[in-house]
Design an enzyme around this catalytic site. Structure first.
Site, PDB file in Angstrom:
ATOM      1  N   GLU A  45      34.067  40.701  43.773  1.00 12.92           N
ATOM      2  CA  GLU A  45      35.156  39.841  43.317  1.00 12.92           C
ATOM      3  C   GLU A  45      34.628  38.425  43.098  1.00 12.92           C
ATOM      4  O   GLU A  45      33.733  37.965  43.810  1.00 12.92           O
ATOM      5  CB  GLU A  45      36.272  39.833  44.370  1.00 12.92           C
ATOM      6  CG  GLU A  45      37.541  39.130  43.954  1.00 12.92           C
ATOM      7  CD  GLU A  45      38.632  39.229  45.004  1.00 12.92           C
ATOM      8  OE1 GLU A  45      39.813  39.163  44.619  1.00 12.92           O
ATOM      9  OE2 GLU A  45      38.319  39.377  46.205  1.00 12.92           O
ATOM     10  N   LYS A 117      44.628  43.411  39.631  1.00 13.72           N
ATOM     11  CA  LYS A 117      44.867  43.493  41.079  1.00 13.72           C
ATOM     12  C   LYS A 117      46.360  43.551  41.402  1.00 13.72           C
ATOM     13  O   LYS A 117      47.136  42.672  41.001  1.00 13.72           O
ATOM     14  CB  LYS A 117      44.223  42.278  41.752  1.00 13.72           C
ATOM     15  CG  LYS A 117      44.200  42.310  43.274  1.00 13.72           C
ATOM     16  CD  LYS A 117      43.431  41.090  43.790  1.00 13.72           C
ATOM     17  CE  LYS A 117      43.219  41.149  45.299  1.00 13.72           C
ATOM     18  NZ  LYS A 117      42.432  39.967  45.757  1.00 13.72           N
ATOM     19  N   CYS A 163      39.536  44.155  46.548  1.00 11.74           N
ATOM     20  CA  CYS A 163      39.623  43.416  47.811  1.00 11.74           C
ATOM     21  C   CYS A 163      40.840  43.792  48.668  1.00 11.74           C
ATOM     22  O   CYS A 163      40.836  44.800  49.354  1.00 11.74           O
ATOM     23  CB  CYS A 163      39.586  41.914  47.525  1.00 11.74           C
ATOM     24  SG  CYS A 163      39.117  40.904  48.955  1.00 11.74           S
TER      25      CYS A 163
END
Length: 286
Positions: A45, A117, A163
């Site tokens: 990321e 995301k 993440c």
């Protein structure tokens, strides 16, 4: 020719605020991984910059070309960590916030998948930053992505996450239900949350989904204006049985500015794990 295993590289960086310097380090890391025989390479990321997302978003189209060229030059499938994208998948403008987008390129340089995301990080952490809220910068995505790929002769379905997504077992399970064999997790875990949970989360999601988990990470000290941020590092891969195949075992990246760890994806082994414990035939609440 069909191969029995697929060599994968997971890269750990310590990206700073100078985008062009970060790109030079990324190029070196991908080149090294390709020379070592990796056919699928995963970046972390915020690979191109930590902080200053607006500056990078203005260069989004340039970054796409950069990663296309990198994948084509080294003839690898490349997961380009994340990029702040100023528009949604339908082309509409995100206005004041961006999408945190993870792009997948094949070995011809073609972009074959984009995942935005879904779960945006929000937490209070006992570090120099204190309060994190990605919702101030990013707009959440709402679509799951599983990309069918042919990599070095192996047909493999890659599920994309980013993440904080690793904290949500239902996402990993849904990706498996949609056919995922491998799940990518480009990440920038804080030092505190990473030390406490990073390895456990990857192992748990591997067991939940019976997929190979690829965790590519930021690790070290990031200097952002007058402040600093500490990330945990420890890039690693975990197989469907919950076993850690490889880890950098480090927060720091050293003088090169990156670390690379390698593992082989054994699809036959993963199939046997799924056959011996068919948990997706036994679900009652999913």
């Amino acid at each position: 020719m069909t191969t029995s295993t697929l060599k994968i590289a997971s890269i750990q960086l310590c990206s700073q605020t100078n985008i062009d310097q970060n790109l030079a380090i990324i190029s070196q890391a991908v080149q090294e991984a390709a020379k070592h025989g990796a056919k699928f390479i995963v970046l972390p990321e915020n690979a191109c910059v930590m902080g200053r997302q607006g500056e990078l978003a203005q260069r989004f189209d340039e970054m796409v070309v950069f990663f296309q060229t990198l994948a084509k030059t080294h003839q690898v499938h490349l997961l380009a960590g994340t990029l702040p994208c100023p528009y949604r998948p339908d082309g509409s403008n995100t206005q004041e916030r961006f999408r945190q987008s993870s792009l997948l390129f094949d070995d011809s340089g073609k972009q074959i998948a984009r995942y935005d995301k879904i779960h945006l990080f929000r937490a209070t952490v006992n570090d120099s930053t204190g309060n994190y809220d990605e919702g101030r910068t990013f707009e959440a995505g709402d679509k799951l992505v599983v990309a069918p790929c042919l990599i070095d002769g192996m047909s493999v379905n890659i599920g994309l996450t980013i993440c904080f997504d690793a904290r949500f077992p239902s996402l990993a399970q849904r990706l498996r239900q949609q056919g995922a064999d491998i799940i990518t997790v480009p990440a920038a875990f804080t030092h505190q949350t990473g030390q406490a949970h990073w390895q456990l989360l990857l192992q748990a999601r591997a067991l939940d989904s019976q997929c190979l988990m690829i965790g590519a990470t930021q690790g070290g000290t990031h200097y952002i204006g007058d402040s600093t941020r500490q990330t945990w590092g420890h890039a690693m891969m975990v197989n469907a049985h919950g076993q850690i195949l490889v880890s950098t075992d480090s927060t720091e990246v050293g003088t090169k500015g990156y670390l690379v760890c390698y593992a082989d994806f054994d699809k036959a082994f993963q199939d046997s794990v799924r056959q011996r414990m068919p948990i997706f035939d036994c679900h009652r609440l999913a």
